[in-house]
Scaffold this motif. Structure first.
Motif, short mmCIF file in Angstrom:
data_model
loop_
_atom_site.label_atom_id
_atom_site.label_comp_id
_atom_site.label_asym_id
_atom_site.label_seq_id
_atom_site.Cartn_x
_atom_site.Cartn_y
_atom_site.Cartn_z
N VAL A 1 8.84 29.92 -3.93
CA VAL A 1 7.90 31.08 -4.81
C VAL A 1 7.93 32.53 -4.60
O VAL A 1 7.86 33.68 -4.51
CB VAL A 1 6.97 30.42 -5.52
CG1 VAL A 1 5.43 31.64 -5.90
CG2 VAL A 1 7.39 29.16 -6.24
N ILE A 2 7.66 32.04 -2.77
CA ILE A 2 7.27 33.22 -2.09
C ILE A 2 8.44 34.56 -1.33
O ILE A 2 8.76 35.50 -1.77
CB ILE A 2 6.34 33.28 -0.49
CG1 ILE A 2 6.51 34.35 0.47
CG2 ILE A 2 7.46 32.47 0.29
CD1 ILE A 2 4.99 34.66 -0.69
N GLU A 3 10.18 33.47 -1.84
CA GLU A 3 10.58 33.85 -0.96
C GLU A 3 11.42 34.81 -2.66
O GLU A 3 12.16 35.87 -2.11
CB GLU A 3 12.41 32.76 -0.79
CG GLU A 3 11.67 33.09 1.15
CD GLU A 3 12.26 31.03 1.64
OE1 GLU A 3 13.17 31.07 0.32
OE2 GLU A 3 11.96 31.20 2.14
N ALA A 4 11.21 33.93 -3.29
CA ALA A 4 11.89 34.67 -4.95
C ALA A 4 10.43 36.22 -4.89
O ALA A 4 11.30 37.84 -5.50
CB ALA A 4 11.58 34.28 -5.95
N ALA A 5 9.57 36.18 -4.82
CA ALA A 5 8.35 37.45 -4.78
C ALA A 5 8.41 38.67 -3.22
O ALA A 5 8.38 39.15 -4.22
CB ALA A 5 7.07 36.88 -4.98
N ALA A 6 9.25 38.25 -2.53
CA ALA A 6 8.31 39.24 -1.21
C ALA A 6 9.34 39.91 -1.94
O ALA A 6 8.93 41.27 -1.21
CB ALA A 6 9.54 38.36 0.04
N PRO A 7 11.13 40.25 -2.10
CA PRO A 7 11.56 41.58 -1.78
C PRO A 7 11.01 42.36 -3.56
O PRO A 7 10.74 43.61 -2.20
CB PRO A 7 13.00 41.10 -2.70
CG PRO A 7 13.21 39.91 -1.80
CD PRO A 7 11.93 39.46 -1.98
N GLY A 8 10.20 42.07 -4.03
CA GLY A 8 9.57 43.27 -5.11
C GLY A 8 8.71 43.55 -4.56
O GLY A 8 7.83 44.92 -4.54
N HIS A 9 7.93 42.28 -3.90
CA HIS A 9 6.64 43.35 -3.21
C HIS A 9 6.38 43.85 -2.17
O HIS A 9 6.10 45.31 -2.42
CB HIS A 9 5.78 41.93 -2.89
CG HIS A 9 4.49 42.62 -2.17
ND1 HIS A 9 3.05 42.62 -2.70
CD2 HIS A 9 3.89 42.45 -1.13
CE1 HIS A 9 2.41 43.04 -1.96
NE2 HIS A 9 2.89 42.61 -1.01
N VAL A 10 7.36 43.64 -1.23
CA VAL A 10 8.14 44.58 0.06
C VAL A 10 8.08 46.14 -0.43
O VAL A 10 7.92 47.20 0.24
CB VAL A 10 9.15 44.56 0.70
CG1 VAL A 10 9.71 45.08 1.87
CG2 VAL A 10 8.80 43.05 1.73
#
Lengths: 159, 159
Positions: free
Chosen positions: A90-99
């Motif tokens: 989940v965090i790997e999927a979310a990180a790019p968009g968040h950054v």
DNA sequence: CAAGATTGAGGGATCAATCTTC
DNA sequence: GAAGATTGATCCCTCAATCTTG
């Protein structure tokens, strides 16, 4: 401003993934740790939260299968939190968009000088807070702004 | 940093008065208005809150006798909020301590240049947020930092 | 249908009290 | 008694649904 930023981050996260901003903070902190494991009180300290808030939040995250708790051998009062495999996905999927949204809203809009001032102001105010409340700890350093400032946009997508 | 500031403000307020930080924002906004009266949606806009949050919060404050609601003649969908006498007492008692802590933590620690940069950064980020979310309004100007900056500490205790 | 406002449900945050182990 | 952590109550905030008037 902070209120609106936080609202925007929460919105982006819950649209693109199934995470709240606090969820994200926990998972990022854990992935930065060897074994994805941390004493609960250390997590509290690292994220700047109270014991109680940390406990409640971890309980909710455990219920959703993002983290697990483990007993501590050496000190049987204590406990560890560990990120699960699902948590990592989940965090790997979310990180790019968040950054990306943090850059879009803040980092890319400000120049070197502004970011320096911000960093200094933050330290100053945290010091004032520490004085005010006796000994409030003020550790907080997920994304050291000053270090990745000159990396070209395309190469920058780590939390 | 913002999290800790807000926690400190809330703590100070609920120790010295019986107000939360959101309570304080509402009361200050109302006292700045002729008649201490404002349309609910205008209050929402002025404080940067959602309709729903505003409604819930005013309901809680009304229950405590800090504000009252009034029907609107010209547009019968709408309503006014008015600060009560008790609301005025409470905010007047709370203001000096609140202003003092804001100074102690932030304003007195930063120099003219830092405050200018902060003001500019805030505007920049709010503009970015407005782009991001379509047309998020970003009005927020309770204590115009740039205008009371050179007043000596002893003379400065208006919200 | 749009605008002003309210409601209910559910996650989030804080405080005080508690439990266990040191 | 103090430290690590949990619990329950209560308030705060958001979202989606609703109600009423324009």
């Amino acid at each position: 401003m902070h209120m609106q930023i936080d609202a925007a981050l929460n919105r982006q996260l819950s649209e693109d993934s199934d995470l709240s901003h606090p969820d994200y903070v926990v998972l990022v902190t854990l992935t930065a740790q060897p074994g994805g494991r941390l004493r609960i009180s250390e997590l509290a300290q690292a994220s700047g939260w109270e014991k109680s808030r940390t406990s409640h939040h971890l309980a909710r995250m455990a219920r959703r299968g993002l983290v697990e708790k483990e007993a501590c051998e050496s000190d049987r009062r204590g406990a560890f939190v560990v990120i699960t495999a699902r948590g990592r996905e989940v965090i790997e999927a979310a990180a790019p968009g968040h950054v990306a949204i943090v850059r879009r809203l803040v980092v890319d809009r400000l120049d070197t000088h502004d970011l320096d001032v911000l960093a200094r102001v933050t330290e100053t105010v945290l010091a004032a807070l520490a004085e005010e409340t006796g000994t409030a700890l003020a550790i907080q350093a997920h994304t050291p702004v000053r270090e990745d400032r000159h990396v070209p946009p395309s190469d920058r997508n780590t939390p």
